[in-house]
Design an enzyme around this catalytic site. Sequence first.
Site, PDB file in Angstrom:
ATOM      1  N   ASP A 296      41.627  41.679  40.356  1.00  0.00           N
ATOM      2  CA  ASP A 296      41.633  41.328  38.931  1.00  0.00           C
ATOM      3  C   ASP A 296      42.766  40.364  38.567  1.00  0.00           C
ATOM      4  O   ASP A 296      43.556  40.633  37.656  1.00  0.00           O
ATOM      5  CB  ASP A 296      41.765  42.594  38.068  1.00  0.00           C
ATOM      6  CG  ASP A 296      40.823  43.703  38.482  1.00  0.00           C
ATOM      7  OD1 ASP A 296      39.643  43.389  38.727  1.00  0.00           O
ATOM      8  OD2 ASP A 296      41.251  44.867  38.557  1.00  0.00           O
TER       9      ASP A 296
ATOM     10  N   GLU B  86      31.896  42.600  31.648  1.00  0.00           N
ATOM     11  CA  GLU B  86      33.272  43.051  31.438  1.00  0.00           C
ATOM     12  C   GLU B  86      34.219  41.901  31.727  1.00  0.00           C
ATOM     13  O   GLU B  86      33.786  40.742  31.840  1.00  0.00           O
ATOM     14  CB  GLU B  86      33.569  44.252  32.340  1.00  0.00           C
ATOM     15  CG  GLU B  86      33.303  43.998  33.834  1.00  0.00           C
ATOM     16  CD  GLU B  86      33.589  45.205  34.703  1.00  0.00           C
ATOM     17  OE1 GLU B  86      34.018  46.250  34.182  1.00  0.00           O
ATOM     18  OE2 GLU B  86      33.394  45.096  35.934  1.00  0.00           O
TER      19      GLU B  86
END
Length: 452
Positions: A37, A212
């Site tokens: 991420d 997301e």
Amino acid sequence: MMIQPLLKKILFVILVFSLARSGYAQNPLITNQYTADPSARVFGDRVYIYPSHDILCTEGKGRIGWFCMEDYHVFSSSNLTDWKDHGVIVSQDKVPWVDPAGYSMWAPDCISRNGKYYFYFPSRARDTVANGKGFSIGVAVSDTPIGPFVPQSEPIKKVQGIDPNVFIDKDGQAYLYWSQGNIYGAKLKENMLELASDPVILQELPSEGLKEGPYVFERNGKYYMTYPHVQNKIERLEYAIGDNPLGPFRKAGVIMDESSTGCWTNHHSIVNFKKQWYLFYHHNDLSPNFDKNRSIRADSLLFNTDGTIRKVIPTLRGIGLSSALKEIQLDRYSDLSRNGVKVDFLDTANRMMGWKATLAQSDAWIRYNAVDFSVSKLKKLHVRAWSAQGAVLEIRVNKIDGPLIDKVNIGSSTDWKLVTSSKASVLRGVHDLFVVLKSADPVSVDWIRFEK
């Protein structure tokens, strides 16, 4: 009497691996821990990456078989090749509102404003009555990009979800984005700690499938909402374009296709550094059999004349120039011959040691692009290799039959050896390297390095 030579050999091996694995290889960017991420930011003349930190769940430590994260590191680089780990900046047991046994410090972000650095992170709260069930999002503040960061005592009110992303528009208005089934957005107050508007669901994004990880940036007056989306079973990176930071956005295309090896998630950021755009993302390079332990990557990103994004094809070579004076990891190749080359882990019991490239038939070759020879003329070449029967390698520049730098004889051995040649000769500049096997017997190569 054999202890001293054996000790010297052990120390040499440790030194070789510590040097070779300190960040000189390209994708993945970090090879001594799992990272995911990546939120990349340009502060001053450096790129800073704020990733989540995957670890392996064990009994009593997170949910076995699932994502497990207890803290955050920050990494930085001035050349996109050498990455420095500045250590832990926030951990779950040091944040007042976070469940210290949650192991859910998921995807973060960081932004700079008025001389302060604001680090946004999601986690499960210890007090679900006050903060709500599921994930909340908090903020930690620092005077520098690398900390120390001081977490706020409570998470941001009216925000429930994961994957925070912050964008500051040209007029100075800051926005917070996050995901929880849908992708949400809201204005932030000047203090960057509170919402200045009620959250809204961003419109015209895909209505089906998981979405997301929002990441917003602006280019030429257009706002790009980028996000991972599960169209089938695996996330791919998509984007939409709008005229306002809160939309509506029109779906525009795919930035990166689904992982070809089955890594379920992807999560990204996009930055412009020294007039070049880059996509930072993740893959499970170091954990091919378990996609909850991931590693961050980066590749160049290009735009078409109409502002649409060209699809990014993942590479092993990645970004940045590789110094000829440092270990060049041939297994992170730019291209290779169709037959006769195989890349595998050096040690499957310890995959963080990295990879090796094996050239198995005569004239098999590997290309590694963008090697910087701008220092003084180099004369020595070091090759860490292993060949049971012995082998001959030609090192050339710019093309397979380009100028010959050196011809290296790799003697037969039962283990890795460091072979040094003092005949290397290469002109200054940036060149692509070609390594070609010129013998019938195979050879495995870990890295090559030049010296004055």
